[in-house]
Design a protein around this motif. Sequence first.
Motif, mmCIF file in Angstrom:
data_model
loop_
_atom_site.group_PDB
_atom_site.id
_atom_site.type_symbol
_atom_site.label_atom_id
_atom_site.label_comp_id
_atom_site.label_asym_id
_atom_site.label_seq_id
_atom_site.Cartn_x
_atom_site.Cartn_y
_atom_site.Cartn_z
ATOM 1 N N THR A 257 -16.787 0.677 9.885
ATOM 2 C CA THR A 257 -17.106 -0.700 10.275
ATOM 3 C C THR A 257 -15.962 -1.287 11.094
ATOM 4 N N LYS A 258 -16.302 -2.143 12.058
ATOM 5 C CA LYS A 258 -15.292 -2.699 12.970
ATOM 6 C C LYS A 258 -15.128 -4.205 12.819
ATOM 7 N N VAL A 259 -16.212 -4.875 12.451
ATOM 8 C CA VAL A 259 -16.139 -6.341 12.331
ATOM 9 C C VAL A 259 -16.658 -6.743 10.956
ATOM 10 N N GLU A 260 -16.377 -7.975 10.584
ATOM 11 C CA GLU A 260 -16.747 -8.461 9.250
ATOM 12 C C GLU A 260 -18.244 -8.413 9.014
ATOM 13 N N ALA A 261 -19.036 -8.681 10.054
ATOM 14 C CA ALA A 261 -20.493 -8.659 9.904
ATOM 15 C C ALA A 261 -20.973 -7.268 9.500
ATOM 16 N N GLU A 262 -20.361 -6.246 10.056
ATOM 17 C CA GLU A 262 -20.740 -4.871 9.701
ATOM 18 C C GLU A 262 -20.363 -4.552 8.259
ATOM 19 N N ARG A 263 -19.198 -5.070 7.835
ATOM 20 C CA ARG A 263 -18.774 -4.850 6.449
ATOM 21 C C ARG A 263 -19.738 -5.522 5.479
ATOM 22 N N LEU A 264 -20.126 -6.747 5.786
ATOM 23 C CA LEU A 264 -21.044 -7.471 4.915
ATOM 24 C C LEU A 264 -22.392 -6.772 4.841
#
Length: 404
Positions: A257-264
């Motif tokens: 994952t690269k950004v917070e949205a992907e982590r969420l």
Amino acid sequence: MATQAKRRRVAGLADSEDPAPVAGFLSWCRRVGLELSPKVAVSRQGTVAGYGMVARESVQPGELLFAVPRAALLSQHTCSISGLLERERGALQSQSGWVPLLLALLHELQAPASPWSPYFALWPELGRLEHPMFCPRVRSLELYRQLVALVMAYSFQEPLEEEEDEKEPNSPLMVPAADVLNHLANHNANLEYSPNCLRMVATQPIPKGHEIFNTYGQMANWQLIHMYGFAEPYPDNTDDTADIQMVTVREAALQGTKVEAERLLLYERWDFLCKLEMVGEEGAFVIGWEEVLTEEELAMTLKVLCMPAEEFREFKDQDGWGDDKREEDSLTITNIPKLKASWRQLLRDSVLLTLQTYATDLKAEQDLLSNKEVYATLSWREQQALQVRYGQKMILHQLLELTN
């Protein structure tokens, strides 16, 4: 159905070469009608550890090695305090179901005229408790503790018939002669149950002088060492497995994952897998030499963590229904190289993270195993732990090759 077998004896537990215990046991066998084939012998010579059974002559598959009449079995029903154990049955209930047999053994081992005394004589390590430092109360407690290990390692449990599947499991029992056999995954004998006796039958050709082995069934080395104190040297245990912790797959996916949205979104996928009961914080995916034992769980996890976001939304709205398993998504060992690239990459990253949890790498283990002088300086436990680690790492490295 294959019976549970007994553990391989730990080398050094009984060093006496006195033939009297075996002679007494064989005499007792004749008295109770326990028939040993003239083609087999109980011996310390030619066995992997301790007492075992070897072929005096070549044996063919299907040949009877010995038959144990049910009257010679030692259980809560055949011991001399069977009436007492039956009357107190309600008070002796436990999750394991071992307590009545443990009490039966505790009584018979200390009874001067126990009919099973010649059978017990094959286990001289129990006799060490005769040391005068043990007062009667402490001695009985220590003996009981040792009997727990004995029952865990040597007892048998008769399988239920198919129509009896909903019944409580049968109580454990001791099977003289059968518990002499050592364990091997690639076993050459199997215990069969019949109304009048239990029969040990050859399942493979056994050349003269070779040892006769029974088996536990499918048990990985970590299970063998946990339950019985030994592991099969690589590559003997074809039932060996390696674990990949479920949270390790999540960690591997988070690496991408690269950004917070992907982590969420990834955590949302994980929560959905938890809802489907495919994963858990304490669970593990189990990988064998020829199959993934948790294929359904691992396939679903790879699918959900790797599918495009829009596809996941639709899949989640349907609560995972309507998902037809495709042959190309099968996690058989031979099919892993054919998986989608994203699946293979996630699986590979998970294996790499798992290998990092070991204190040493595969080459260090190989060097230690190949150096006989250094290996000999290790304690028994260190040798067995090394065999466990090496087998697991070899399975994981096979998975690395398959996902490359």
